[in-house]
Design a protein around this motif. Structure first.
Motif, PDB file in Angstrom:
ATOM      1  N   UNK A 429      39.444  41.269  32.832  1.00 35.06           N
ATOM      2  CA  UNK A 429      39.245  39.980  33.486  1.00 35.06           C
ATOM      3  C   UNK A 429      39.720  38.850  32.589  1.00 35.06           C
ATOM      4  N   UNK A 430      39.393  38.951  31.303  1.00 34.89           N
ATOM      5  CA  UNK A 430      39.816  37.920  30.350  1.00 34.89           C
ATOM      6  C   UNK A 430      41.334  37.872  30.245  1.00 34.89           C
ATOM      7  N   UNK A 431      41.969  39.029  30.294  1.00 42.08           N
ATOM      8  CA  UNK A 431      43.433  39.103  30.173  1.00 42.08           C
ATOM      9  C   UNK A 431      44.141  38.740  31.467  1.00 42.08           C
ATOM     10  N   UNK A 432      43.382  38.545  32.553  1.00 42.80           N
ATOM     11  CA  UNK A 432      44.003  38.190  33.818  1.00 42.80           C
ATOM     12  C   UNK A 432      44.429  39.377  34.654  1.00 42.80           C
ATOM     13  N   UNK A 433      43.997  40.573  34.293  1.00 43.52           N
ATOM     14  CA  UNK A 433      44.369  41.785  35.027  1.00 43.52           C
ATOM     15  C   UNK A 433      43.275  42.094  36.056  1.00 43.52           C
ATOM     16  N   UNK A 434      43.333  41.404  37.195  1.00 46.38           N
ATOM     17  CA  UNK A 434      42.297  41.587  38.218  1.00 46.38           C
ATOM     18  C   UNK A 434      42.264  43.018  38.741  1.00 46.38           C
ATOM     19  N   UNK A 435      43.432  43.549  39.003  1.00 48.22           N
ATOM     20  CA  UNK A 435      43.496  44.908  39.558  1.00 48.22           C
ATOM     21  C   UNK A 435      42.917  45.910  38.567  1.00 48.22           C
ATOM     22  N   UNK A 472      30.029  40.826  37.619  1.00 47.88           N
ATOM     23  CA  UNK A 472      30.995  39.766  37.329  1.00 47.88           C
ATOM     24  C   UNK A 472      32.349  40.073  37.950  1.00 47.88           C
ATOM     25  N   UNK A 473      32.723  41.356  37.980  1.00 49.27           N
ATOM     26  CA  UNK A 473      33.989  41.731  38.607  1.00 49.27           C
ATOM     27  C   UNK A 473      33.924  41.522  40.114  1.00 49.27           C
ATOM     28  N   UNK A 474      32.780  41.826  40.717  1.00 51.55           N
ATOM     29  CA  UNK A 474      32.606  41.550  42.147  1.00 51.55           C
ATOM     30  C   UNK A 474      32.689  40.051  42.417  1.00 51.55           C
ATOM     31  N   UNK A 475      32.086  39.254  41.560  1.00 57.29           N
ATOM     32  CA  UNK A 475      32.163  37.805  41.715  1.00 57.29           C
ATOM     33  C   UNK A 475      33.600  37.318  41.592  1.00 57.29           C
ATOM     34  N   UNK A 476      34.350  37.924  40.681  1.00 59.56           N
ATOM     35  CA  UNK A 476      35.756  37.572  40.526  1.00 59.56           C
ATOM     36  C   UNK A 476      36.509  37.717  41.839  1.00 59.56           C
ATOM     37  N   UNK A 477      36.142  38.738  42.626  1.00 58.65           N
ATOM     38  CA  UNK A 477      36.777  38.974  43.924  1.00 58.65           C
ATOM     39  C   UNK A 477      36.168  38.151  45.045  1.00 58.65           C
TER      40      UNK A 477
END
Length: 829
Positions: A429-435, A472-477
């Protein structure tokens, strides 16, 4: 001030000499000495050897208007008595002063003479200890006063390398040496001796400081017993008293700690009970550079003993849950496998308030050396971010985490895979790699599903962190419901980590609710626990403060987490919240605010990428600033770059249409957008409110009133009111009057002193008179020197004015500026 001659008294009588130039002038302390003497108070300057005591008093003696008689107590009591006589003789105006250096060497006769002189004369004592008893109410200047700050160190280093040095460049070295003037002056000398160009000064000065600290310890620590104690006790620089007893075999630490403090090796930090009391958990902190020098010296003499003590310190610290000493000792041990184990066990605590100390401890570890230890790499990245240091290094180390984890995932014990996958998700997430973050979160889910009872027991202390990363990853989406469901299933581990884990869960949960518009739920969570102790809790509080119409509180909260300690993936949210707070406060012109916002974005991108929900908030903030600045074409281009109209960009599309006085188009946008998953409460309320504005603009007052009351229902249900500042102010005021609903007046009243976020149809780019003239000349076939000649100013002045015009128009070139100005009617056709 011209240095004046002063009298020095030695064994042969008084002579006149000039002092060498001081290492660095200390005007604040020199003035303090002089003021004290003017007030009739004796002055005692005390500190460890080679720590600036003599430098300060010589500096004062060279600058004072008094006639100074100088004597060293090391010359004996007879010399001291003679100096007292010289200072007291022939001084009817009281302009003589007696300076006794090395006052800790005074004998009985010398002490009596000095005490008698202090009763009527101006006395300055300098030495390692406070001086003789019997001197009434002296002004004391101690080691803390003598310590150089970063600015004074920068002056020293600047002289050494021949250029002006910013205090930030030497701040870490200054802190490591605790401002010890002797060490820092010697380090500056070592830097000057390198005779190299003034590049990489920060790293070179840190290395020079380490060498100078080692030399200082060797030269000043002449007590074998204290040296042995210090080398053992400094195995962990922040060791609790019980660990020090365990390492040294010394039961009563009062005397050796006092001796170590007097020698300048560290600082006493006893609890409320003080020396000899029961509360001595954090009794002493060794200065970092000194501790490193003591360890190196011990390693040269007894490497095996050093290794054994480090192992003992690790074992004791893990047993007693002492995080910082455990990490410190593990680093000294040099075994990265042991360090990884220590970090894993203390993962919850390494990004909390102790993060700056952890960052300093992990400093010596090179990322290349830790390439096979992803937990170590991740800890370095988190700690660097938490301590607000090395943004670029934190980003590089975080990037190195990804291949390190990929190389370790095969063959891992089942209970380790979920934790490493969670670290992977955060790093991606920090690196911008959402997938990649989604894949890592899915790996966590699969690994947890097959984990047996023993594995869950092993993972239990780290499970809250693992599930927080899934949430946090779910929130990112934008999956609010998924994030909240995951957070609801987290049970903090028993023990000292439990409260911190609960605070982290409450903070993230409150943040999700606040972003979604469920403000009342967020308020309850924030009031019930310690969520303000974690970054997401502070962010949630900032969102709530925006709803309360309190931009000053928002600014104060964000200052606590700028950049976010231990959570640097959230920087876009910080900037988005700050942008809204600054906009509604109305203190900064929108064009200037947009320029500052863009500059901050570039700075923070050195740390991590903006992705997911955070990236959306950041993009929307910039578009809103462009709209507020009257840069409608630029805002339209920014919206086009985000793709077709969606629920999360609908408000900006509607605001653009309203700014162009196109209410029918605004109404079509609102009608076409169906609210899907995401921040449903907030998005629904804002879209319904904008529908009311658009309907009123089209003349459908009844429909506008119905929509406005529907928006008020949503505000009341969820505790929102700050979104009333999102549409143009005049539209909201007219809706309040037309609806005649007391809720509207009650919600709007606390917000009346603030500015709306979105502009009305009268929005325009505002240029000063001179900027308008410059813009007109830019439309002519004139070069900048010709424009300057036309205006009778310098070319540099014209360049400054042109940059201001470009910034306000939101353009980057002359041709684009002229086209934009024609489109806005700022130039005649």
């Amino acid at each position: 001030m011209t240095p004046l001659p002063r009298t020095q008294v030695g064994t042969t009588g008084p002579v006149v000499r000039r002092a060498d130039a001081p290492v660095v002038h200390r005007p604040r302390l020199v003035d303090r000495v002089e003021r004290a003497l003017d007030d009739g108070c004796p002055v005692v300057v005390e500190g460890p050897p080679r720590a600036g005591v003599t430098t300060l008093v010589e500096d004062w003696a060279d600058r004072t208007r008094r006639t100074v008689v100088v004597v060293s107590a090391g010359a004996g009591d007879e010399a001291v008595t003679s100096a007292v006589a010289v200072a007291a003789a022939g001084d009817p105006d009281g302009r003589h002063a007696l300076l006794v250096d090395d006052a800790h060497l005074l004998g009985a006769a010398g002490s009596r003479a000095v005490v008698e002189f202090a009763a009527h004369g101006a006395l300055v004592l300098a030495g390692r200890v406070p001086g003789p008893d019997g001197i009434d109410d002296p002004v004391r200047i101690g080691p803390g006063d003598l310590a150089l700050d970063a600015g004074e160190t920068a002056t020293l280093v600047g002289r050494a390398v021949g250029v002006v040095v910013a205090p930030a460049v030497v701040a870490r070295a200054t802190e490591s040496a605790a401002g010890n003037a002797g060490v820092l002056a010697a380090a500056s000398g070592l830097l000057a001796a390198e005779d190299r160009p003034p590049v990489d000064v920060s790293a070179r000065f840190r290395r020079a400081t380490d060498r100078a600290a080692a030399q200082w310890v060797e030269a000043t620590l002449d007590d074998p017993g204290l040296r042995d104690f210090a080398e053992r006790a400094a195995t962990a620089a922040h060791a609790p008293a019980d660990l020090v007893r365990h390492l040294t075999g010394v039961t009563d630490l009062v005397a050796p700690y006092r001796a170590a403090a007097a020698a300048g090796l560290g600082a006493a930090g006893f609890g409320a009970a003080g020396f000899g009391g029961d509360d001595q958990t954090d009794a002493f902190t060794w200065h970092p550079a000194v501790a490193a020098a003591l360890r190196r010296a011990a390693a040269r003499r007894d490497p095996e003993g050093v290794r054994v003590r480090a192992e003992q310190a690790v074992a004791w610290s893990l047993e007693h849950e002492a995080t910082v000493p455990a990490i410190d000792a593990a680093v000294q041990l040099g075994d990265l496998d042991v360090l990884s184990d220590v970090l894993v066990r203390n993962w919850t605590r390494i990004t909390g308030p102790g993060a700056p100390a952890v960052a300093r401890i992990l400093d010596p570890i090179q990322p290349r050396r830790a390439a096979d230890h992803p937990v170590v790499l991740a800890a370095i990245a988190r700690a660097e971010a938490a301590a607000d240091r090395h943004h670029a290094r934190a980003s590089r180390v975080n990037a190195a985490v990804l291949p390190a984890i990929a190389a370790r995932t095969s063959g891992l014990p089942a209970h380790e895979l979920p934790f490493l996958a969670a670290v992977d998700a955060q790093a991606r997430r920090i690196a911008g790699d959402d997938r990649g973050a989604r894949r890592a979160a899915a790996t966590v889910g699969r690994a947890l599903a097959v984990l047996d009872g023993d594995g869950r027991t092993e993972l239990a202390p780290r499970l809250p962190y693992v599930l927080q990363q899934v949430a946090a990853t779910a929130l990112m989406d934008g999956d609010t419901e998924g994030a909240l469901a995951t957070l609801a299933g987290i049970e903090p581990a028993p023990g000292p980590d439990g409260p911190l884990q609960q605070a982290a869960v409450d903070g993230l949960t409150a943040f999700v609710h606040a972003l979604a518009g469920e403000v009342d739920v967020a308020r309850r969570l924030l009031e019930a626990g310690d969520a303000l102790d974690v970054p997401t809790g502070v962010l949630a509080s900032a969102v709530v403060a925006l709803e309360d119409g309190d931009p000053d509180r928002v600014t104060g909260l964000l200052r606590r987490i700028d950049p976010l300690f231990g959570a640097f993936e959230h920087w876009p949210i910080v900037l988005a919240l700050r942008a809204r707070a600054t906009t509604i406060s109305g203190r900064v012109p929108p064009a200037d605010q947009l320029a500052m916002h863009d500059a901050e974005v570039q700075r923070f991108r050195l740390r991590s990428a903006a992705t997911g929900v955070a990236a959306r908030l950041l993009a929307r903030s910039r578009i809103r600033l462009q709209l507020a600045a009257g840069q409608l074409r630029q805002a339209e281009r920014s919206l086009d770059a985000l793709g077709p109209v969606r629920a999360w960009t609908a408000a900006e599309h509607v605001a653009l249409a309203l700014a162009r006085d196109e209410p029918d188009r605004a109404l079509r946008v609102v009608t076409a957008v169906s609210v899907r998953s995401g921040y449903e409460a907030r998005t629904s309320a804002v879209l319904v409110l904008f529908r009311a504005v658009a309907l009123r603009r089209t003349g459908d007052v009844l429909g506008a009133v119905a929509s406005f009351r529907e928006a008020l229902d949503l505000f009341e249900r969820h505790g929102m009111r700050g979104e009333l500042l999102t549409p143009p102010r005049d539209d909201v005021l007219q809706l309040v009057e037309a609806a005649d609903d007391p809720r509207g007046r009650a919600y709007l009243e606390p917000l009346l002193g603030l500015r709306s976020v979105m502009p009305g149809p009268d929005v325009a780019v505002t240029l000063s008179g001179r900027e308008s003239v410059v813009l007109g000349l830019l439309a002519e076939p004139l070069s900048l020197p010709e424009v300057a000649a036309e205006l009778h100013v310098s070319v540099n002045t014209v360049k400054t004015q042109v940059r201001s015009v470009y910034r306000k128009l939101g353009v980057s070139g002359r041709r684009e500026a002229v086209e934009q100005a024609h489109g806005l009617g700022l130039l005649g056709r």
